[in-house]
Motif scaffolding. Structure first.
Motif, PDB file in Angstrom:
ATOM      1  N   UNK A 118       4.030  -5.793   7.463  1.00 47.17           N
ATOM      2  CA  UNK A 118       2.730  -5.133   7.489  1.00 47.17           C
ATOM      3  C   UNK A 118       2.921  -3.761   8.125  1.00 47.17           C
ATOM      4  N   UNK A 119       1.839  -3.118   8.530  1.00 44.34           N
ATOM      5  CA  UNK A 119       1.934  -1.762   9.038  1.00 44.34           C
ATOM      6  C   UNK A 119       2.659  -1.622  10.360  1.00 44.34           C
ATOM      7  N   UNK A 120       2.881  -2.716  11.074  1.00 45.80           N
ATOM      8  CA  UNK A 120       3.556  -2.641  12.374  1.00 45.80           C
ATOM      9  C   UNK A 120       4.797  -3.517  12.473  1.00 45.80           C
ATOM     10  N   UNK A 121       4.912  -4.527  11.624  1.00 43.51           N
ATOM     11  CA  UNK A 121       5.996  -5.511  11.741  1.00 43.51           C
ATOM     12  C   UNK A 121       7.101  -5.228  10.731  1.00 43.51           C
ATOM     13  N   UNK A 122       8.289  -4.894  11.247  1.00 42.04           N
ATOM     14  CA  UNK A 122       9.436  -4.540  10.411  1.00 42.04           C
ATOM     15  C   UNK A 122      10.648  -5.351  10.842  1.00 42.04           C
ATOM     16  N   UNK A 156       0.809  -1.215   0.000  1.00 41.02           N
ATOM     17  CA  UNK A 156       0.000   0.000   0.000  1.00 41.02           C
ATOM     18  C   UNK A 156       0.846   1.270   0.000  1.00 41.02           C
ATOM     19  N   UNK A 157       2.173   1.103   0.093  1.00 38.16           N
ATOM     20  CA  UNK A 157       3.083   2.238   0.017  1.00 38.16           C
ATOM     21  C   UNK A 157       3.217   3.060   1.275  1.00 38.16           C
ATOM     22  N   UNK A 158       2.608   2.634   2.368  1.00 42.17           N
ATOM     23  CA  UNK A 158       2.618   3.464   3.580  1.00 42.17           C
ATOM     24  C   UNK A 158       3.764   3.149   4.538  1.00 42.17           C
ATOM     25  N   UNK A 159       4.083   1.871   4.706  1.00 44.78           N
ATOM     26  CA  UNK A 159       5.053   1.458   5.725  1.00 44.78           C
ATOM     27  C   UNK A 159       6.303   0.903   5.059  1.00 44.78           C
ATOM     28  N   UNK A 187       9.417   4.111   7.910  1.00 48.29           N
ATOM     29  CA  UNK A 187       8.406   5.051   7.415  1.00 48.29           C
ATOM     30  C   UNK A 187       7.031   4.472   7.718  1.00 48.29           C
ATOM     31  N   UNK A 188       6.101   5.313   8.167  1.00 45.52           N
ATOM     32  CA  UNK A 188       4.756   4.838   8.480  1.00 45.52           C
ATOM     33  C   UNK A 188       3.665   5.642   7.786  1.00 45.52           C
ATOM     34  N   UNK A 189       4.039   6.680   7.050  1.00 44.08           N
ATOM     35  CA  UNK A 189       3.034   7.537   6.419  1.00 44.08           C
ATOM     36  C   UNK A 189       3.188   7.626   4.905  1.00 44.08           C
ATOM     37  N   UNK A 190       4.039   6.781   4.333  1.00 42.16           N
ATOM     38  CA  UNK A 190       4.259   6.815   2.901  1.00 42.16           C
ATOM     39  C   UNK A 190       5.098   7.968   2.421  1.00 42.16           C
ATOM     40  N   UNK A 191       5.739   8.680   3.362  1.00 46.24           N
ATOM     41  CA  UNK A 191       6.469   9.882   2.966  1.00 46.24           C
ATOM     42  C   UNK A 191       7.712  10.170   3.799  1.00 46.24           C
ATOM     43  N   UNK A 192       7.601  10.106   5.125  1.00 43.55           N
ATOM     44  CA  UNK A 192       8.662  10.562   6.025  1.00 43.55           C
ATOM     45  C   UNK A 192       9.449   9.391   6.598  1.00 43.55           C
ATOM     46  N   UNK A 244       5.803  -0.648  14.357  1.00 44.51           N
ATOM     47  CA  UNK A 244       5.977   0.292  13.258  1.00 44.51           C
ATOM     48  C   UNK A 244       7.275   1.070  13.274  1.00 44.51           C
ATOM     49  N   UNK A 245       8.276   0.589  14.037  1.00 45.69           N
ATOM     50  CA  UNK A 245       9.597   1.204  14.011  1.00 45.69           C
ATOM     51  C   UNK A 245       9.971   2.016  15.226  1.00 45.69           C
ATOM     52  N   UNK A 246       9.059   2.188  16.180  1.00 46.82           N
ATOM     53  CA  UNK A 246       9.368   3.009  17.344  1.00 46.82           C
ATOM     54  C   UNK A 246      10.374   2.322  18.273  1.00 46.82           C
TER      55      UNK A 246
END
Length: 413
Positions: free
Chosen positions: A139-143, A93-96, A113-118, A166-168
């Protein structure tokens, strides 16, 4: 004349259709930006995706394109003006996303990245040095980032760095396989496979100065103070002893590992791995053919989670580092055919070759998940370092020239 025009138009239309049917889809160089050092990429659509790397001046490069690599926008790294990345992966989805760093001299060891940009620095303040050659945005939380590192609490870190938020926050997971972790492929955060290994030239370095410069990305690519470069043939021995190839299964968020494949002194180590589910996986391997004492590459496959395996392809004089499966039947592998002038000196047991010989960048494709055919395209002086398969008609590859300059290629049919 009133009938000739329609007939002529029909002939032109038929000719156009015939030419289109005969058109050959090829890999082509899209960009040769010699100011960048980009070794990895992750595409989410036929024309949109990310490329990770660093500039010649060590500016972090997290490049995004929406037109198939014709133009790139650098999204940079939040809070860091320097850096270099060996791996990158972004969710469909390009977000994470997650990028594995080459962290020497204070360079960051990763980004997320979690917002597709930063993009933000990962594991900030913990890692001293690192080389994270592969990344998985599950996925959106697992990196996950895979490779080796040294941190204040673990100077011999080797395996996975894992985030479940999500990277925190990040946790280091040593895989304890006696050799360096290299690449990984995860189905979910609790199920994945990790490849690793070593080769004769680096056997003595394992456990001592794994993260010293020059750093060996593979038997054929090293990174020194000037960046990555192809290893010259005279820097490789023809021995088969000293090789180790490992594939291990990772479970419970990377906390537990089980050795599935252990090939010691078999003349090979494993590179990239691609799994479409917990049972079906493919892994690239390279090393020295014991029957010819010449460089060779292989593609290994399993249909039962590496309880057993078969060899689907053998490539004499080949090197395969990149492999990406779209599904259980379709995928691409990439690397190169090494200089044909290579020969073994009977006196020194060292592979000799013309010092300026150029690698032929080569691709292999499967359309049934069982057999692999070499693509007709060979890209002169383009060693494939990573592949991203979008669909059956679109794929992208990052590559290096023999002296380490960056290049970018696209397949389109």
């Amino acid at each position: 004349l009133q009938y000739r025009l329609p007939i002529t138009m029909k002939l032109i239309a038929l000719l156009s259709l015939a030419l289109a049917a005969c058109a050959v889809a090829d890999w082509t160089i899209v960009d040769n930006n010699y100011e960048t050092i980009a070794m990895s990429l992750s595409f989410q659509g036929p024309t949109s995706g990310w490329v990770g790397g660093g500039s010649a001046s060590l500016q972090p490069l997290l490049l995004y394109t929406t037109n198939g690599g014709v133009n790139f926008t650098n999204h940079e790294l939040n809070g860091a003006s320097s850096g270099a990345f060996l791996s990158i992966d972004v969710t469909k989805d390009g977000k994470t996303g997650v990028a594995g760093g080459f962290g020497f001299f204070g360079l960051p060891c990763g980004a997320y990245m979690t917002d597709g940009n930063t993009w933000t620095k990962a594991n900030e303040g913990r890692d001293i040095v690192c080389a994270l050659q592969d990344s998985d945005a599950i996925d959106g939380s697992s990196l996950i980032s895979t490779g080796v590192w040294a941190e204040l609490t673990d100077f011999q870190g080797d395996g996975l760095q894992v985030s479940t938020d999500g990277g925190k926050k990040w946790s280091s997971r040593n895989w304890n396989q006696g050799t360096s972790a290299r690449y990984s492929s995860f189905i979910d955060i609790n199920t994945g496979f990790v490849t690793g290994g070593m080769w004769p030239e680096d056997s003595a370095k394992e456990g001592k100065a794994r993260l010293a410069l020059p750093y060996s990305v593979s038997r054929h690519v090293v990174i020194d103070t000037n960046g990555p470069r192809m290893r010259r043939a005279h820097e490789r021995t023809a021995a088969t002893d000293g090789y180790v190839g490992i594939i291990a299964m990772a479970t419970s968020e990377g906390k537990n590992f089980k050795t599935m494949v252990n090939l010691t002194n078999a003349g090979l180590y494993f590179n990239e791995i691609s799994c479409v589910d917990a049972q079906n996986c493919w892994a690239a391997a390279e090393g020295t053919d014991k029957s010819t004492m010449q460089p060779a590459a292989w593609i290994y496959h399993t249909a039962d989670g590496w309880s057993s395996y078969d060899v689907q392809a053998t490539v004499p004089s080949g090197s395969i580092i990149a492999l990406s499966m779209l599904n259980s039947t379709f995928g691409w592998a990439g690397g190169g055919i090494l200089p044909s002038s290579a020969a073994v000196s009977p006196l020194s047991n060292v592979v000799q070759a013309e010092p300026d010989a150029q690698v032929e960048g080569t691709f292999w494709r499967t359309t049934d998940g069982k057999t692999w055919s070499q693509d007709s395209t060979q890209l002169r002086n383009f060693y494939v370092s990573d592949i991203s398969v979008v669909d059956g008609d679109n794929a992208y590859a990052a590559g290096l020239t023999s002296i380490g300059l960056s290049s970018f290629a696209r397949y389109q049919s």
